[in-house]
Scaffold this active site. Structure first.
Site, PDB file in Angstrom:
ATOM      1  N   ASP A  67      -8.251  -8.159   3.880  1.00  0.00           N
ATOM      2  CA  ASP A  67      -7.327  -7.243   4.519  1.00  0.00           C
ATOM      3  C   ASP A  67      -7.632  -7.239   6.009  1.00  0.00           C
ATOM      4  OD1 ASP A  67      -5.437  -5.047   4.607  1.00  0.00           O
ATOM      5  OD2 ASP A  67      -6.017  -4.709   2.527  1.00  0.00           O
ATOM      6  N   ASP A 123      -2.326  -5.759   7.434  1.00  0.00           N
ATOM      7  CA  ASP A 123      -1.926  -4.359   7.295  1.00  0.00           C
ATOM      8  C   ASP A 123      -0.916  -3.960   8.377  1.00  0.00           C
ATOM      9  OD1 ASP A 123      -2.650  -1.788   5.887  1.00  0.00           O
ATOM     10  OD2 ASP A 123      -3.109  -1.175   7.930  1.00  0.00           O
ATOM     11  N   GLU A 146       2.165  -6.929   5.842  1.00  0.00           N
ATOM     12  CA  GLU A 146       2.763  -5.727   5.259  1.00  0.00           C
ATOM     13  C   GLU A 146       3.791  -5.199   6.256  1.00  0.00           C
ATOM     14  OE1 GLU A 146       1.476  -1.379   3.507  1.00  0.00           O
ATOM     15  OE2 GLU A 146       0.784  -2.082   5.438  1.00  0.00           O
ATOM     16  N   HIS A 170      -2.362  -0.360  -3.940  1.00  0.00           N
ATOM     17  CA  HIS A 170      -3.204   0.834  -3.809  1.00  0.00           C
ATOM     18  C   HIS A 170      -2.490   2.005  -3.148  1.00  0.00           C
ATOM     19  CE1 HIS A 170      -3.210  -1.178  -0.003  1.00  0.00           C
ATOM     20  NE2 HIS A 170      -3.738  -0.119   0.569  1.00  0.00           N
ATOM     21  N   ASP A 171      -1.261   1.800  -2.654  1.00  0.00           N
ATOM     22  CA  ASP A 171      -0.506   2.896  -2.032  1.00  0.00           C
ATOM     23  C   ASP A 171       0.599   3.423  -2.944  1.00  0.00           C
ATOM     24  OD1 ASP A 171      -1.891   2.590   0.394  1.00  0.00           O
ATOM     25  OD2 ASP A 171      -0.403   1.192   1.190  1.00  0.00           O
TER      26      ASP A 171
HETATM   27  O1  ISL Z   1       1.357   4.668   1.600  1.00  0.00           O
HETATM   28  C1  ISL Z   1       2.358   4.828   2.242  1.00  0.00           C
HETATM   29  C2  ISL Z   1       3.141   6.014   2.128  1.00  0.00           C
HETATM   30  O2  ISL Z   1       2.622   6.731   1.116  1.00  0.00           O
HETATM   31  C3  ISL Z   1       2.860   3.831   3.148  1.00  0.00           C
HETATM   32  O3  ISL Z   1       3.727   4.346   4.068  1.00  0.00           O
HETATM   33  C4  ISL Z   1       1.690   3.195   3.840  1.00  0.00           C
HETATM   34  O4  ISL Z   1       1.101   4.113   4.696  1.00  0.00           O
HETATM   35  C5  ISL Z   1       2.162   2.020   4.614  1.00  0.00           C
HETATM   36  O5  ISL Z   1       2.691   1.126   3.691  1.00  0.00           O
HETATM   37  C6  ISL Z   1       1.003   1.393   5.351  1.00  0.00           C
HETATM   38  O6  ISL Z   1      -0.048   1.110   4.478  1.00  0.00           O
HETATM   39  C7  ISL Z   1      -1.186   0.454   4.934  1.00  0.00           C
HETATM   40  O7  ISL Z   1      -1.713   1.007   6.126  1.00  0.00           O
HETATM   41  C8  ISL Z   1      -2.236   2.322   6.053  1.00  0.00           C
HETATM   42  C9  ISL Z   1      -3.185   2.519   4.873  1.00  0.00           C
HETATM   43  O8  ISL Z   1      -3.422   3.875   4.690  1.00  0.00           O
HETATM   44  C10 ISL Z   1      -2.616   1.927   3.599  1.00  0.00           C
HETATM   45  O9  ISL Z   1      -3.536   2.053   2.551  1.00  0.00           O
HETATM   46  C11 ISL Z   1      -2.270   0.503   3.887  1.00  0.00           C
HETATM   47  O10 ISL Z   1      -1.843  -0.194   2.756  1.00  0.00           O
HETATM   48  C12 ISL Z   1      -2.961   2.553   7.353  1.00  0.00           C
HETATM   49  O11 ISL Z   1      -3.859   1.511   7.599  1.00  0.00           O
END
Ligand code: ISL
Length: 552
Positions: free
Chosen positions: A98, A201, A255, A328-329
């Protein structure tokens, strides 16, 4: 140097703090991952995406990095990491890490230095602006991903720093060439160690419009046009490619939440040398309004198919897709997308799996998805640990409007739903650890676990294994064109994949009812189904079938 191995990749995502604890501290670690590689090999995946293991204060579970060149000690050491990587490679499994470079942690030495003085060499590594009204008010009215303002005041000065996520995640200033050079150094450091690529990310946020002015107020993400798909995004992506990826045989997946297919086409066009593929969330957002997960909307298969198909058609011939239903989100897919957690659990999960896994693109499986793990569903709200959940619950408590609008769904969409420890067996701590873990284990560990899945030849695990075998064997699944069938059917997701003479037909029912099967099956041979004893013109509840036809 650069091959297209990403097209044949079948990726398994590991969320390290919840995968396997090897040293009895209730927290997953790298040695734990190494001890489970034979399990991944058995499943048949050939690549791992590892969520962040870098040193971090863990405000956002590692998505807040304080040292990009070291491992967070509870996860282990760099030697543990190198050993894991070499054990993966021995088994034919590649590793993508990541890469979190939209922001650092506020504990990163650059940030600490940057806010210590206006003259700091690192001041311009971050986005620091003067507040309005002599510093009493933030510079703009922008709203962040975890709720609230995107600005945090620096001590009692009149300056604020930008953070699109938690306060502990200050955004980097990519306009500064030294920041970009530092990111290249990070990439090269890990690539030189043998890592095979990156999941980048929130990469669509790295370039910001430089006007830094307020926007018309909106409920969520006010000002997003200033930070999503910013003006220099493509230039930055191409820079990372030429300075780093081009010299290694990498796979990259960006992402890109809330980016549109027209923006993404440019990011994944191989000629432009930016990214190999992206994660878009159009299909996972098909059960909410405006991409805001709290604004719940009933699942509708037609919408789901339409969104997935749009990306399949639009990227045909000009780019590559990623395929996923969990991460994981996101909350667990078990019980979502019309699937069931009752006695139809296996058929509904395998039908959903069939539908997304054989689309054109690289499939991802999130840890536990292959055994049908379910949402945490904790009774006590204090058991949820995620910073996003805590921020949002605090807002809901304070603000009646938010309570009314989103209060009801907070728990259903909590990210911790997918972050409970991997259920290896039915023992007290689910074989994850020998002590009570950092977050509760799901109550259903007795009957949903790896040991059970491996001992039952009809389990979801073995169904995924078969889907993986099919992907590895039939070229039309990799390179074949996609064609949606029965566009208006509200219960069936059916499509073809065609390459030269080879034609695959995939049919998945998304309903618990027995329904008519309308497709003419003449000339097709059944390859796999989630039922035994299929009747051609009838689909049993959540029945899924994969057919092949040789048009020679
Ligand atoms: O999880 C989300 C909303 O509930 C998404 O908006 C998420 O924040 C977005 O997809 C970005 O995610 C990534 O970056 C974030 C981190 O918290 C997430 O775990 C990661 O996947 C900040 O680094």
């Amino acid at each position: 140097m650069h091959t297209n191995w990403y097209k044949n990749a079948i990726v398994y995502q590991i969320y390290p703090r919840s995968f396997k604890d090897s040293n009895g501290d209730g927290f997953g670690d790298i040695k734990g991952i190494t001890s489970k590689l034979d399990y991944l090999k058995e499943l048949g995946v050939n690549c791992v995406w590892l969520s962040p293991v870098y040193d971090s204060p863990q405000e956002d579970n590692g998505y807040d990095i304080s040292d990009y060149y070291n491992i967070y000690p509870p996860f282990g050491t760099l030697d543990d990491f190198k050993e894991m990587l070499s054990e993966m490679h021995k088994r034919g499994i590649k590793l993508i890490m990541d890469l979190v470079v939209n922001h650092t942690s506020s504990e990163h030495k650059f940030f600490k230095d940057a806010i210590s003085s206006e003259d700091s060499k690192y001041r311009d590594y971050y986005i620091i602006k003067r507040g309005k009204k002599n510093g009493q008010k933030p510079p703009t009215n922008w709203g962040g991903f975890f709720g609230g303002s995107t600005w945090e005041r620096i001590g009692d000065t009149d300056k604020y720093y930008l953070h699109l996520f938690a306060k502990g995640q200050p955004d980097l200033n990519w306009e500064n060439p030294e920041v970009r050079r530092e990111v290249v150094n990070i990439l090269r450091y890990w690539l030189d160690m043998g890592v095979d690529g990156f999941r980048c990310d929130v990469i669509n946020l790295i370039s910001k419009k430089q006007d830094f002015r307020s926007r018309f107020p909106t409920i969520a993400l006010c000002g997003k046009d200033a930070f999503i798909n910013g003006p220099r995004l493509h230039e930055y992506l191409h820079y990372l490619y030429t300075e780093a990826y081009a010299n290694y045989d990498t796979m990259t997946v960006g992402e890109t939440a809330l980016s549109k297919v027209k923006d993404v086409k440019k990011m994944v066009d191989p000629k432009r040398e930016e990214l190999d593929m992206v994660f878009n969330f159009d299909h996972t957002d098909s059960d909410n309004f405006f991409g805001v997960k709290y604004l719940y909307r009933k699942f509708n298969l037609k919408r789901f198919k339409k969104r997935l198909s749009k990306w399949q058609y639009e990227l045909e011939g000009c780019g590559w897709n990623s395929l996923f239903i969990e991460n994981h989100d996101q909350r667990r897919s078990s019980g979502r997308f019309n699937t069931r957690t009752d006695k139809l659990k296996f058929v509904s999960a395998s039908s959903l799996a069939t539908s997304y896994f054989l689309l054109k693109g690289t499939p991802f499986i999130y840890q536990g998805q292959e055994i049908g793990m379910e949402n945490a569903d904790f009774n006590d709200l204090d058991d949820y640990k995620d910073v996003e959940f805590k921020n949002m619950s605090a807002m809901v408590k304070k603000n009646f409007f938010y309570k009314l609008l989103i209060g009801k769904h907070l728990k259903d969409v909590a990210r911790d739903n997918a972050r409970t420890p991997m259920q290896w067996d039915g023992s007290e701590y689910a074989g994850f650890s020998n002590v009570s873990p950092w977050i509760n284990i799901n109550k259903n560990k007795d009957y949903i676990n790896v040991e059970k899945a491996l001992s039952d030849e009809n389990s979801l695990f073995y169904y995924y294994k078969k889907l993986i075998d099919i992907r590895k064997y039939f070229p039309s699944i990799i390179d074949g064109k996609y064609e949606l069938l029965l566009k208006h059917d509200k219960n069936i997701f059916a499509y073809k994949r065609k390459l030269d003479n080879e034609e695959m037909l995939i049919i998945s029912s998304f309903t618990g009812k027995v329904i008519k099967q309308p497709i003419d099956l003449a000339g097709y041979k059944l390859l796999l189904s989630n039922y035994q004893g299929n009747v051609n013109n009838i689909l049993k509840p959540y029945e899924a079938r994969i057919y092949i036809k040789d048009n020679k």
